[in-house]
Enzyme design. Structure first.
Site, short mmCIF file in Angstrom:
data_model
loop_
_atom_site.label_atom_id
_atom_site.label_comp_id
_atom_site.label_asym_id
_atom_site.label_seq_id
_atom_site.Cartn_x
_atom_site.Cartn_y
_atom_site.Cartn_z
N GLU A 51 3.69 8.77 40.49
CA GLU A 51 3.18 8.69 41.67
C GLU A 51 4.02 8.12 42.93
O GLU A 51 5.52 7.27 42.36
CB GLU A 51 1.88 7.87 41.75
CG GLU A 51 1.09 7.43 43.69
CD GLU A 51 1.16 9.42 43.49
OE1 GLU A 51 0.00 9.72 43.02
OE2 GLU A 51 1.68 9.89 44.36
N ASN B 211 13.00 4.72 42.75
CA ASN B 211 13.10 3.88 43.40
C ASN B 211 14.19 3.23 43.39
O ASN B 211 15.20 2.03 44.35
CB ASN B 211 11.65 3.37 42.61
CG ASN B 211 10.73 3.50 43.47
OD1 ASN B 211 10.77 4.70 44.35
ND2 ASN B 211 9.19 2.98 42.43
N ALA C 106 18.95 -1.21 58.28
CA ALA C 106 19.72 -2.30 58.17
C ALA C 106 18.58 -3.52 58.40
O ALA C 106 18.46 -3.59 59.29
CB ALA C 106 21.11 -2.77 58.35
N GLY D 8 11.02 -5.05 49.98
CA GLY D 8 10.09 -5.96 49.42
C GLY D 8 9.05 -5.06 49.09
O GLY D 8 9.73 -3.65 48.92
N CYS E 195 6.80 -1.88 44.53
CA CYS E 195 7.72 -1.44 43.97
C CYS E 195 8.88 -1.84 43.45
O CYS E 195 9.27 -1.71 42.70
CB CYS E 195 7.09 0.18 44.02
SG CYS E 195 5.71 0.60 43.57
N ARG F 139 3.49 -8.82 47.96
CA ARG F 139 4.37 -9.07 47.10
C ARG F 139 5.57 -8.26 47.86
O ARG F 139 6.06 -7.37 48.74
CB ARG F 139 3.53 -7.83 46.80
CG ARG F 139 2.51 -7.99 45.98
CD ARG F 139 1.74 -7.11 44.83
NE ARG F 139 0.80 -5.89 45.69
CZ ARG F 139 1.04 -4.28 45.31
NH1 ARG F 139 1.20 -4.94 43.69
NH2 ARG F 139 0.33 -3.78 45.62
C1 UDX Z 1 8.12 2.63 47.84
C2 UDX Z 1 8.53 4.31 47.39
O1 UDX Z 1 9.40 4.64 48.79
C3 UDX Z 1 7.13 4.85 46.73
O2 UDX Z 1 8.11 6.02 46.73
C4 UDX Z 1 7.16 4.35 45.57
O3 UDX Z 1 5.81 5.39 45.11
C5 UDX Z 1 6.58 3.06 45.53
O4 UDX Z 1 7.34 2.73 46.11
P1 UDX Z 1 6.38 1.01 49.48
O5 UDX Z 1 6.91 -0.02 49.06
O6 UDX Z 1 5.44 1.84 49.85
O7 UDX Z 1 7.34 2.47 48.51
O8 UDX Z 1 7.58 1.04 50.57
P2 UDX Z 1 8.99 1.62 51.37
O9 UDX Z 1 8.17 2.93 52.90
O10 UDX Z 1 9.75 2.85 50.40
O11 UDX Z 1 9.79 0.31 51.86
C6 UDX Z 1 9.86 -0.33 50.77
C7 UDX Z 1 10.84 -1.25 51.47
O12 UDX Z 1 12.16 -1.74 52.14
C8 UDX Z 1 10.48 -2.18 52.32
O13 UDX Z 1 10.22 -3.97 52.51
C9 UDX Z 1 10.34 -1.43 53.26
O14 UDX Z 1 10.77 -2.74 54.88
C10 UDX Z 1 12.09 -2.24 53.14
N1 UDX Z 1 13.46 -0.57 53.45
C11 UDX Z 1 12.89 0.76 53.72
C12 UDX Z 1 14.33 -1.05 54.32
O15 UDX Z 1 14.37 -2.04 54.56
N2 UDX Z 1 15.47 -0.18 55.32
C13 UDX Z 1 14.64 1.71 54.42
O16 UDX Z 1 16.17 2.35 55.04
C14 UDX Z 1 13.61 1.86 54.32
#
Ligand code: UDX
Length: 429
Positions: free
Chosen positions: A150, A207, A251, A256, A259, A326
């Site tokens: 997923e 990921n 940036a 966090g 995943c 988380r």
């Molecule tokens: C992620 C993956 O994107 C998704 O495909 C997988 O199924 C689960 O893990 P998610 O954890 O819901 O999804 O959040 P995501 O939007 O990917 O962001 C993850 C973290 O990265 C957040 O803390 C976000 O603030 C941070 N982030 C994201 C950044 O710091 N910079 C970015 O450019 C993008």
């Protein structure tokens, strides 16, 4: 006349399980959802949604007649051939994934040639083959197994289910893989049909790559701070290169969530278990840890020490549009600030209940301005729309100091400065 898609079972009603259940119900399947948490099952039966995910409540409500909730796996087995497994796989002390919930599902399924597990939970590469070995040891070799990772993101999970970039189906080419492909057919997404191990690795590698992109741009931001460049401009210039792409070049104070931290670590451990040292991921993790703490340095530099200072943390969830705490950067920040003697007030529009169980010693505010009242400094931790659109004149009036640290580079520096405040982004001029 078209027939309805086949019924399915979904084991585990967390983020992934509920969205998968609601999504397939919306596509016309009857869905039998199973969870061991009886209270949660009761709530779901009453139409209550235990998590905050935009659009999910409506989707569950609109398809309520096709959604069935139970604590008995037998209910799902009675009606469905395919059991989508979406149980938790938290990391263990060794950094491996804890597969006990997955094993409990396998134990509960009788030997049957016309049933299959479809793995949605993120599991280490190799899990499918070891589970198939367990099937064999328990006389259940007829059970089918499909890896169907997923990729949905919290906060846009419903949209992501309906509009996937790709569907990955890993199996040995049997009936169960064909059936999963058919279920996803109406979504029209590119299909990657492959073997189980490769499907498992697609998830972990995707990921890990996205996390690497974030740590990379965070390091560029840190270098920008030393050289006078602006990382927002740099990311824009980089992102227009098709080969790089603009996404995940924001940036900030680190990634966090449920995943990225877990999966990056799991992939590093997985490599390590077979004797390979995945150096790049070691750096990705370290950069992310340090990035959360760099904010403290910025505050110290401006405030000349944190003891007795009042700091407002705006946003607590690991990202906007979720109540998920988380691995949220706010957990590290609030603890570090307090360890240095600061008094911390916090505000989050949705995650307060979750945060109360994890964050101690801070004052929870009912509004951003209440958190900012008398603050020497404010830190934007989560870029909720409500926080990005704050009235900065009102903020300046509420604060006793004038420092705003934009931990997500999400604010308009000019608007903040126009209110007489000092703006500090991450890697910004
Ligand atoms: C992620 C993956 O994107 C998704 O495909 C997988 O199924 C689960 O893990 P998610 O954890 O819901 O999804 O959040 P995501 O939007 O990917 O962001 C993850 C973290 O990265 C957040 O803390 C976000 O603030 C941070 N982030 C994201 C950044 O710091 N910079 C970015 O450019 C993008």
């Amino acid at each position: 006349m078209s027939t309805s898609p086949e019924p399915i079972g979904v084991i585990g009603t967390g983020y992934v399980g509920l969205v998968t259940a609601a999504g397939f119900a919306a596509l016309g399947s009857d869905v039998w959802c199973v969870d061991i948490d009886a209270a949660k099952v009761q709530r779901l039966r009453r139409g209550e949604v235990p998590i905050y995910e935009p659009g999910l409540e409506e989707m569950l409500r609109d398809n309520a007649q096709r959604l069935h909730f139970s604590t008995e796996i037998g209910d799902a087995l009675e009606h469905a051939r395919l059991l989508f497994v979406a149980v938790g796989t938290p990391p263990t002390y060794s950094g491996d994934a804890d597969l006990s919930a997955v094993h409990a599902v396998v134990d509960a399924i009788p030997a049957a040639h016309d049933r299959a597990l479809v793995m949605k939970s993120t599991v280490p590469c190799g899990t499918g083959s070891s589970l198939q070995r367990v099937f064999g040891e328990n006389g259940k070799q007829g059970l089918g197994y499909v890896s169907c990772p997923e990729f949905l993101k919290e906060g846009s999970a419903v949209h992501d289910f309906m509009h996937p970039d790709r569907v990955v189906v890993g199996d040995d080419g049997g009936w169960a893989g064909d059936a999963v492909v058919e279920l996803y057919g109406p979504l029209g997404a590119p299909l990657v049909r492959t073997d189980v191990a490769s499907a498992e690795m697609v998830k972990l590698a995707s990921n890990a790559f996205l996390a690497t992109k974030i740590s990379f741009i965070n390091e560029i931001a840190n270098v920008c701070e030393e050289t006078g460049a602006d990382v927002v401009e740099v990311a824009r210039g980089m992102g227009l290169d098709d080969r790089i792409g603009a996404k995940f070049l924001q940036a900030g104070i680190g990634f966090g969530g449920s995943c990225f931290p877990k999966d990056v670590d799991a992939l590093k451990q997985l490599a390590g278990n077979s004797g390979y040292h995945f150096q790049l991921l070691t750096a990705v993790i370290e950069v992310n840890d340090l990035q959360k703490r760099r904010v403290i340095g910025k505050l110290q530099r401006h405030l000349g020490g944190l003891a007795g200072r009042r700091v407002a943390l705006l946003g607590l969830a690991f990202k906007p549009n979720t109540d998920d705490m988380r691995e949220a950067s706010s957990l590290v920040l609030s603890a570090r600030l307090q360890a240095d003697g600061a008094r911390v007030a916090v505000y989050d529009p949705v995650a307060e209940e979750q945060a109360r169980a994890l964050v101690s010693g801070v004052a929870f505010a009912a509004s951003p301005l209440e958190a900012l009242d008398g603050a020497d400094a404010a830190v934007l931790v989560t870029e909720w729309q409500e926080l990005v659109e704050l009235d900065w004149n009102a903020v300046a009036a509420a604060m006793s100091g004038n420092l705003v640290v934009d931990g997500r580079n999400a604010l308009d520096p000019e608007a903040v400065r126009a209110a007489g405040l000092i703006y500090e982004g991450i890697g910004r001029r």
